[in-house]
Structure formats: structure tokens, C-alpha cells
Design a protein around this motif. Structure first.
Motif, PDB file in Angstrom:
ATOM      1  N   GLN A 351      18.784  28.228  41.674  1.00 57.93           N
ATOM      2  CA  GLN A 351      18.270  29.437  42.288  1.00 57.93           C
ATOM      3  C   GLN A 351      17.685  29.179  43.675  1.00 57.93           C
ATOM      4  N   HIS A 352      17.665  27.931  44.093  1.00 54.12           N
ATOM      5  CA  HIS A 352      17.174  27.593  45.433  1.00 54.12           C
ATOM      6  C   HIS A 352      18.269  27.732  46.496  1.00 54.12           C
ATOM      7  N   VAL A 353      19.501  27.972  46.053  1.00 53.11           N
ATOM      8  CA  VAL A 353      20.641  28.085  46.966  1.00 53.11           C
ATOM      9  C   VAL A 353      20.981  29.558  47.152  1.00 53.11           C
ATOM     10  N   ASP A 354      21.189  29.956  48.396  1.00 48.29           N
ATOM     11  CA  ASP A 354      21.587  31.326  48.707  1.00 48.29           C
ATOM     12  C   ASP A 354      23.107  31.413  48.579  1.00 48.29           C
ATOM     13  N   TRP A 355      23.582  31.600  47.335  1.00 50.94           N
ATOM     14  CA  TRP A 355      25.020  31.642  47.083  1.00 50.94           C
ATOM     15  C   TRP A 355      25.659  32.893  47.673  1.00 50.94           C
ATOM     16  N   LEU A 356      26.983  32.867  47.754  1.00 53.26           N
ATOM     17  CA  LEU A 356      27.761  34.059  48.088  1.00 53.26           C
ATOM     18  C   LEU A 356      28.470  34.492  46.809  1.00 53.26           C
ATOM     19  N   PRO A 357      27.866  35.377  46.033  1.00 59.82           N
ATOM     20  CA  PRO A 357      28.433  35.685  44.714  1.00 59.82           C
ATOM     21  C   PRO A 357      29.747  36.453  44.767  1.00 59.82           C
ATOM     22  N   THR A 358      29.919  37.329  45.728  1.00 61.89           N
ATOM     23  CA  THR A 358      31.073  38.230  45.862  1.00 61.89           C
ATOM     24  C   THR A 358      31.192  39.149  44.651  1.00 61.89           C
ATOM     25  N   ILE A 359      31.927  40.222  44.806  1.00 59.73           N
ATOM     26  CA  ILE A 359      32.100  41.171  43.705  1.00 59.73           C
ATOM     27  C   ILE A 359      32.909  40.551  42.570  1.00 59.73           C
ATOM     28  N   LEU A 360      34.032  39.919  42.901  1.00 57.14           N
ATOM     29  CA  LEU A 360      34.868  39.329  41.860  1.00 57.14           C
ATOM     30  C   LEU A 360      34.248  38.054  41.310  1.00 57.14           C
ATOM     31  N   GLY A 361      33.519  37.318  42.133  1.00 64.54           N
ATOM     32  CA  GLY A 361      32.829  36.130  41.645  1.00 64.54           C
ATOM     33  C   GLY A 361      31.768  36.477  40.623  1.00 64.54           C
ATOM     34  N   THR A 362      31.117  37.619  40.808  1.00 66.76           N
ATOM     35  CA  THR A 362      30.158  38.105  39.825  1.00 66.76           C
ATOM     36  C   THR A 362      30.878  38.715  38.630  1.00 66.76           C
ATOM     37  N   GLY A 363      32.000  39.384  38.884  1.00 63.66           N
ATOM     38  CA  GLY A 363      32.743  40.048  37.825  1.00 63.66           C
ATOM     39  C   GLY A 363      33.211  39.108  36.736  1.00 63.66           C
ATOM     40  N   VAL A 364      33.533  37.858  37.091  1.00 59.25           N
ATOM     41  CA  VAL A 364      34.007  36.915  36.068  1.00 59.25           C
ATOM     42  C   VAL A 364      32.885  36.545  35.111  1.00 59.25           C
ATOM     43  N   ALA A 365      31.635  36.694  35.531  1.00 61.94           N
ATOM     44  CA  ALA A 365      30.510  36.359  34.653  1.00 61.94           C
ATOM     45  C   ALA A 365      30.340  37.373  33.536  1.00 61.94           C
ATOM     46  N   TYR A 366      30.860  38.584  33.692  1.00 61.03           N
ATOM     47  CA  TYR A 366      30.651  39.617  32.686  1.00 61.03           C
ATOM     48  C   TYR A 366      31.348  39.275  31.375  1.00 61.03           C
ATOM     49  N   TYR A 367      32.685  39.113  31.453  1.00 61.65           N
ATOM     50  CA  TYR A 367      33.456  38.839  30.233  1.00 61.65           C
ATOM     51  C   TYR A 367      34.585  37.839  30.475  1.00 61.65           C
ATOM     52  N   GLY A 368      34.401  36.936  31.411  1.00 62.99           N
ATOM     53  CA  GLY A 368      35.380  35.890  31.630  1.00 62.99           C
ATOM     54  C   GLY A 368      36.598  36.350  32.401  1.00 62.99           C
ATOM     55  N   ALA A 369      37.716  35.614  32.258  1.00 63.85           N
ATOM     56  CA  ALA A 369      38.920  35.870  33.041  1.00 63.85           C
ATOM     57  C   ALA A 369      39.522  37.240  32.744  1.00 63.85           C
ATOM     58  N   VAL A 370      39.600  37.587  31.446  1.00 62.08           N
ATOM     59  CA  VAL A 370      40.162  38.896  31.082  1.00 62.08           C
ATOM     60  C   VAL A 370      39.275  40.014  31.633  1.00 62.08           C
ATOM     61  N   GLY A 371      37.976  39.835  31.524  1.00 61.03           N
ATOM     62  CA  GLY A 371      37.066  40.838  32.059  1.00 61.03           C
ATOM     63  C   GLY A 371      37.200  40.977  33.567  1.00 61.03           C
ATOM     64  N   LEU A 372      37.483  39.885  34.260  1.00 58.38           N
ATOM     65  CA  LEU A 372      37.640  39.935  35.713  1.00 58.38           C
ATOM     66  C   LEU A 372      38.830  40.804  36.100  1.00 58.38           C
TER      67      LEU A 372
END
Length: 487
Positions: A351-372
Motif C-alpha cells: 500500500q506504500h506504492v502508488d499503483w496504476l490499477p486501471t479499470i480492467l486491472g481492477t476488474g480482474v480482481a472481482y471474479y478472475g479471468a472470466v469476470g474480467l
């Protein structure tokens, strides 16, 4: 590194761009959905070319192996193709057209410059004094109690400064043409440079062009080239100023004197190796939207678990205005307030890093590859429908909505939470601009000029446009004179 997997991903992304280009017939500047695809290609495709050309300059890459990047680029490129095809199918449908008896719609031409200045000047002054728009922070730093980063002006400037400046610039171009393009964009860039944030300069320039394009005002290729050089020069100036004077020169609470001094020092050191290295490093790492998504995807293939829609609920809860929910910040943990921090904690990212999550980069966290893939499909559907609605007429409200959708597209790299928050701003600013346009029409109906008057400016030598109140009066005068001559 340009591996075989990355090359395949780049080919898929290029094909997606071609599909959208054909669907919109090359009309990129008026299409927020197409603009979002271009930004996604920058963060997921062009960035890999940058990493190959300038290896070792991106500290993000120390967190992830190349084989993980390869797998992620293939997955996200497939998701981008789904988005592009869905969006293209939506926008290729016959457009909504107004009825033949509909009245001409003024768009941004119904807004008066002095009123826009009354909105922009307080936000600019607050930003110059360190009490307006502020630089973003890494999630862990966002949890610190920094009084200068709180307050009504900080919230208002952070959300409204860029779109108001962009609308103001677009109004100038719509009224007086592209000959004012370069002066307008230089003025915008110079004013926003005091905030010390490169994205604000780029966003204002692009949104100004979007607003002008919606009225058929388009720059020449030469002007586009000059525009790119101008915006690049101001963004390089900020990188140089940060390298020379430090990022703290633009922190919240720093006054205009410190900010201006930092910019002057940065301009004086642009030619030095230190500044050149800082500029190149910023270019290489600030567009890397692949590391965050790759690390989350790698975690999901191991022991990591999808976060589901918990963060979406948190995002929606944070949309409630502070006036209505005064404890929405103090009563929630960092992870409940920040989607990026929630995903960081769930998948072991710092959490000390200012990541670039992006919309799709965040989207994969919801339900994995199929969810993306499902996220990409729904995103293409939603953006396409919203765009068609916004472009169905040229009313002030819909033009402002289109500009707002353009800002959402430019915020692709910041992730869904920033886009959702921006949508709240889009609705608010559309209401404000519609109110200003209504006041302008009401004033004109009571004897004020539609185009020239004490509250509306004209460039030196500019003549009133035909069809306005002055031409109507002239027509009536000419008709009376000819009638008298016949008598």
C-alpha cells in the motif's frame, strides 16, 4: 520486453483499434468510448514498447516477473477486444435523430464566458495557494490526517477545475474558431501547471478539443502537432520541477510563490541530465498499467481469492456527499474507502506504492479471468449506450455530458473508483451548465443579445454571427424602410 506473448497481445489491441475506427468512421474526437480504448492501449500496449526501448527505468517491474506480464497482456488484450467489439456494435446502430421541427440547439455557445470565469477563477486561486486541487497519494498516505487536503475548496477544485477550464476553452474555440486554439491551450497549460499535476494539463487539452469537435470545430494537422509539443513541454516542465525542487513544492498547503519558484527552477534545469532522466523515467513508469493487473491475476491463480463486488458497494457508498454522510470517511477504514487499498490487502500488494490499477486491472480482481471478460462486455455496452444518448442532440446538457464521459475515459488508468466519482461530477456540472445556459436564454428573451452584450465577449474585429438578435432587428428595419419607400 517484447516477447511472443506481448507481440500477440499488441496485435490483438491493434485489431481492436481498427474495428472501432471503422465503426466510428474515424470520428475519434467526438467519441468518449473510442477515447477510452486508446487510453487502454496506451496503458496495456504502448507501455510494453516503452519498457523494451528503455529497460531498467520502471521500478514497478521489480515487483513482477516477465512471464506473469506475458500472461496478463494476453488476457487483458482479449478483454479489450471484447470491449471494442461490444462498443462497435452499439455505436454502429442508427443514431437517435431529433425531429425535423426541432429548434436549433446552441450547445456550448449558449454559455457566457464571464459566468464560466466566475466558476473557474476561485478554483484556480485556491489551487495556486495549495488549497484546491492536490496531487494524488499512495493508499497508505491517503490515510494520514493532513488538514490542507480537506475542505470544500479542495473537493470542488479536485472535481470541477479541469472540466470547467476545458469547457471555457471550448467555448472560445466554438465562438472564434481554431485560430485561438494554441493561445487557449497555452493559457490552460500555464494556469494548471501551478497544480504540479501533469494529468490535469493533458486532460484539459483533450477535453477542450472534444468540446470543440462536438460543434464541428477541428484543428488542422499543423495545429495538432503544435498542440502536442506544447502539452508535452508543460508536462516535462512539471517533471523537471519535481526533480529539481522536490514533489513537496506542490504539496497541499504550499503557496503560489513556492510553486512558481519550483516551476522557474525546473525550466532553468530542463537541459540538465538530472531533469532529462526524471522526464524519461516519468514517461516510462507512469503509463505502466500492466503490473497491478498482472500481480492480482497471478495471485488469483495461486492462493488469492476474488474480492467479489464488495469494493463496488464501498465505491457507491463513498458517492454520498459529505453533507449527507459526515462520517463516511472517519467511520470507515482505509480499505473501505479505497478500492485500490482493499485489493492491495487482499492480494498482498504494498500500500506504500502508488499503483496504476486501471479499470480492467481492477476488474480482474472481482471474479478472475472470466469476470474480467464480463466486465469488459458490460463496460463496452454501458459506454456505448451512454455515448449514443449524449450525442443524440447538441443541447448544452448533452454536450457537457459528452465532455464528462471523455474525462471518465481519460481516467481509465485510475480505476473504477475514480470513474464512478467522476460520474457524480459529470451530473453536477451538467446541471450547473444547463442552468447557466437557461439564464443566458432568459436574458436574451428579455432584450439581451444572443451573441454580443456586456456579458459576452467578441474578439477584435469579430462581427456578430448571422441569425442573432442583431440581424433580426436589421431585417425588421430593412422591411420597414422598403415599405415606406413603396408608400
Amino acid at each position: 520486453m517484447l516477447t511472443v506473448s506481448v507481440a500477440i497481445g499488441l496485435a490483438i489491441q491493434a485489431t481492436s483499434v481498427v474495428v472501432v475506427h471503422l465503426a466510428i468512421r474515424g470520428d475519434w474526437m467526438r467519441r468518449p468510448g473510442a477515447l477510452m480504448l486508446l487510453v487502454a492501449v496506451l496503458f496495456h500496449g504502448v507501455t510494453e514498447v516503452m519498457q523494451s526501448l528503455w529497460p531498467g527505468r520502471n521500478f514497478y517491474r521489480a515487483y513482477v516477473d516477465q512471464d506473469v506480464i506475458d500472461d496478463w497482456v494476453l488476457l487483458v488484450s482479449g478483454a479489450m477486444a471484447v470491449y471494442a467489439c461490444t462498443y462497435a456494435l452499439i455505436v454502429r446502430q442508427p443514431p437517435f435523430r431529433p425531429t425535423s421541427h426541432a429548434k436549433p440547439e446552441p450547445g456550448l455557445d449558449g454559455l457566457r464566458l464571464p459566468w464560466l470565469l466566475l466558476l473557474a477563477v476561485p478554483l484556480l486561486v485556491a489551487t495556486w495557494q495549495g488549497k484546491g486541487a492536490v496531487q494524488p497519494l499512495a493508499p497508505i498516505n491517503a490515510d494520514e490526517d493532513i488538514p490542507e487536503r480537506g475542505g470544500v475548496l479542495v473537493d470542488l477544485a479536485g472535481e470541477f477545475l479541469v472540466p470547467v477550464i476545458a469547457i471555457l476553452g471550448a467555448v472560445v474555440l466554438v465562438r472564434w474558431g481554431t485560430r485561438w486554439l494554441i493561445p487557449v491551450l497555452i493559457a490552460e497549460s500555464a494556469l494548471l501547471a501551478m497544480a504540479g499535476t501533469r494529468a490535469m494539463i493533458v486532460f484539459a487539452a483533450v477535453l477542450t478539443l472534444v468540446g470543440a469537435a462536438l460543434h464541428g470545430v477541428r484543428p488542422s494537422r499543423k495545429q495538432v502537432a503544435v498542440l502536442v509539443v506544447t502539452v508535452a513541454a508543460f508536462t516535462a516542465l512539471i517533471s523537471s520541477s519535481r526533480a529539481v525542487a522536490g514533489r513537496e513544492a506542490f504539496d497541499a498547503g504550499q503557496g503560489g510563490g513556492e510553486r512558481l519558484e519550483a516551476l522557474i527552477d525546473g525550466a532553468g534545469k530542463l537541459h540538465t541530465a538530472k531533469s532529462r532522466d526524471a522526464i524519461l523515467d516519468d514517461v516510462v513508469y507512469r503509463f505502466d498499467g500492466n503490473v497491478f493487473g498482472a500481480m492480482v491475476y497471478d495471485s488469483l491463480r495461486g492462493s488469492g481469492q476474488p474480492v467479489g463486488l464488495a469494493t463496488v458497494g464501498n465505491n457507491l457508498a463513498m458517492l454520498v456527499p459529505s453533507v449527507l454522510a459526515p462520517n463516511k470517511v472517519g467511520g470507515r477504514s482505509l480499505e473501505q474507502r479505497s478500492e485500490e487499498a482493499y485489493i492491495d490487502q487482499a492480494h498482498g500488494l504494498s500500500q506504500h506504492v502508488d499503483w496504476l490499477p486501471t479499470i480492467l486491472g481492477t476488474g480482474v480482481a472481482y471474479y478472475g479471468a472470466v469476470g474480467l471478460i464480463l466486465v469488459a462486455l458490460l463496460l463496452g455496452l454501458g459506454v456505448g449506450v451512454a455515448e449514443r444518448f449524449a450525442l443524440s442532440s447538441r443541447s448544452t446538457t448533452r454536450v457537457v455530458l459528452t465532455i464528462g464521459l471523455g474525462q471518465c475515459a481519460l481516467l481509465y488508468g485510475s480505476g473504477p473508483q475514480s470513474v464512478i466519482t467522476t460520474l457524480r461530477m459529470v451530473v453536477a456540472i451538467a446541471v450547473v451548465m444547463s442552468g447557466l445556459a437557461w439564464l443566458g436564454r432568459r436574458r436574451s428573451a428579455h432584450g439581451g443579445s444572443d451573441l454580443v452584450g456586456p456579458l459576452q465577449w467578441m474578439a477584435p474585429g469579430q462581427r456578430p454571427k448571422s441569425g442573432g438578435l442583431h440581424s433580426d432587428r436589421q431585417s425588421r428595419f430593412d422591411g420597414t424602410r422598403h415599405a415606406e419607400a413603396r408608400r
